[in-house]
Design a protein around this motif. Sequence first.
Motif, PDB file in Angstrom:
ATOM      1  N   ASP A  28       0.852  -1.193   0.000  1.00  0.00           N
ATOM      2  CA  ASP A  28       0.000   0.000   0.000  1.00  0.00           C
ATOM      3  C   ASP A  28       0.887   1.242   0.000  1.00  0.00           C
ATOM      4  OD1 ASP A  28      -1.730   2.106   0.513  1.00  0.00           O
ATOM      5  OD2 ASP A  28      -3.021   0.917   1.826  1.00  0.00           O
ATOM      6  N   THR A  80       0.186   4.210   0.321  1.00  0.00           N
ATOM      7  CA  THR A  80      -0.163   5.232   1.330  1.00  0.00           C
ATOM      8  C   THR A  80       0.494   4.928   2.688  1.00  0.00           C
ATOM      9  OG1 THR A  80      -2.208   4.195   2.115  1.00  0.00           O
ATOM     10  CG2 THR A  80      -2.409   5.648   0.203  1.00  0.00           C
ATOM     11  N   PHE A  81       1.284   3.842   2.759  1.00  0.00           N
ATOM     12  CA  PHE A  81       2.086   3.591   3.987  1.00  0.00           C
ATOM     13  C   PHE A  81       2.877   4.854   4.325  1.00  0.00           C
ATOM     14  CE2 PHE A  81       6.604   3.740   3.295  1.00  0.00           C
ATOM     15  CZ  PHE A  81       6.668   3.839   1.913  1.00  0.00           C
ATOM     16  N   SER A 120       2.105   7.850   4.514  1.00  0.00           N
ATOM     17  CA  SER A 120       1.464   8.799   5.431  1.00  0.00           C
ATOM     18  C   SER A 120       2.169   8.744   6.794  1.00  0.00           C
ATOM     19  CB  SER A 120      -0.022   8.463   5.596  1.00  0.00           C
ATOM     20  OG  SER A 120      -0.620   8.276   4.329  1.00  0.00           O
ATOM     21  N   ILE A 168      -3.457   5.804   6.264  1.00  0.00           N
ATOM     22  CA  ILE A 168      -2.973   4.669   5.459  1.00  0.00           C
ATOM     23  C   ILE A 168      -4.165   3.853   4.971  1.00  0.00           C
ATOM     24  CG2 ILE A 168      -1.543   2.592   5.363  1.00  0.00           C
ATOM     25  CD1 ILE A 168       0.151   3.647   7.575  1.00  0.00           C
ATOM     26  N   PRO A 179       0.760  -1.821   6.611  1.00  0.00           N
ATOM     27  CA  PRO A 179      -0.253  -0.758   6.461  1.00  0.00           C
ATOM     28  C   PRO A 179      -1.328  -0.843   7.546  1.00  0.00           C
ATOM     29  CG  PRO A 179       0.239  -1.756   4.347  1.00  0.00           C
ATOM     30  CD  PRO A 179       0.885  -2.626   5.383  1.00  0.00           C
ATOM     31  N   GLY A 201       1.010   0.420  10.800  1.00  0.00           N
ATOM     32  CA  GLY A 201       1.931   1.537  10.602  1.00  0.00           C
ATOM     33  C   GLY A 201       3.312   1.273  11.181  1.00  0.00           C
TER      34      GLY A 201
END
Length: 320
Positions: A109, A111-112, A114, A139, A254, A257
């Motif tokens: 992912d 968006t990890f 973030s 995420i 993800p 986090g």
Amino acid sequence: MKFNLVFAVCVLFSNHVQAKWTSANASIMGTNIHVEVWAEEASLAENAIQTVFDEMQRINQLMSPYIESSELSKINRLAALKPVIVSEEMFNLIELSVGLSMETEGAFDITFASVGFLYNYQEKIKPKTVQFNQAVKAIDYRHIHLNPKKTSVAFDHPDVKIDLGGIAKGHVVDTSIELLKGLGIQHALVTAGGDTKLLGDRRGRPWMVGIRDPRNKDKQAVTLPLSDNAISTSGDYERYFEQDGERYHHILSPKTGKSVHEVQSVSIIGKRSTLNDGLSTAVFVLGVQAGMDLINKTPGYEAIIMDKHRKMHYSKELKR
Ligand code: ADP
Ligand code: MG
């Protein structure tokens, strides 16, 4: 940006024709690049290697999160405010990444980032609890909205950041090999960090590609004979620091986090370097069982995993 060039030439003789293996190293995209090509003319070999280095620079300018003018930085600055129109190349790689998220139940992912961008592994910096708790909510690849007609990217959450560190090197290795083919090269190796692709064989025998021991950079855990194929390795040793007995490294789950500790190293072998790269990161997050299940149902792709107890695991076809 460092850009060191070292050429090494190995002269071989065959049937009156003087042909050569030429190799060179550089430091681009924050990683070590190694290229080897076979060409009968030294000038062709050097031109081919320069073409690969130029390609790596091009992708770095486009996809680096550390370069303010990169397309990736622009997306991270603006996509939560309005759709950002991007190049087709960027759009396709983000689309492929989102597809991989769906196939890996969100283990891969982009968006990890973030949370990921709050770490600085070199300086041993990790996010504060308040910062972390806010960022971790961002995420989720489902926050990314793609419009293929406009090749635009938008985020529906203000804290979303993306990073292509888990797939961009595989992509550049694929595009580099295509450029070499276009120049008439038939035998070559291109490595960017943990991602390697082979064009042809090593003239009559396979390339021997080593997977390093995750806890000893001078030792190989496995060596594989490969031709016309590619391999990517993800490990917990590339970027990490240790603090209070914990290892903070660059591959994040993800879901939490946080760094994943189920395995030490994952190698994926398959024709497309971009997929090897994304899958090696995904399998690292998934762990041995779920990771092997995924690879065993992905035709043309194989896995070698070293787990946290340093036990080796092989996918179905490799075991045979
Ligand atoms: P490298 O060749 O740099 O070791 P890997 O293929 O092992 O790269 O991927 C690690 C990189 O992937 C990290 O540095 C980060 O940029 C990115 N990354 C980390 N966790 C994830 C994740 N869960 N999904 C996608 N990308 C990730
Ligand atoms: Mg990867």
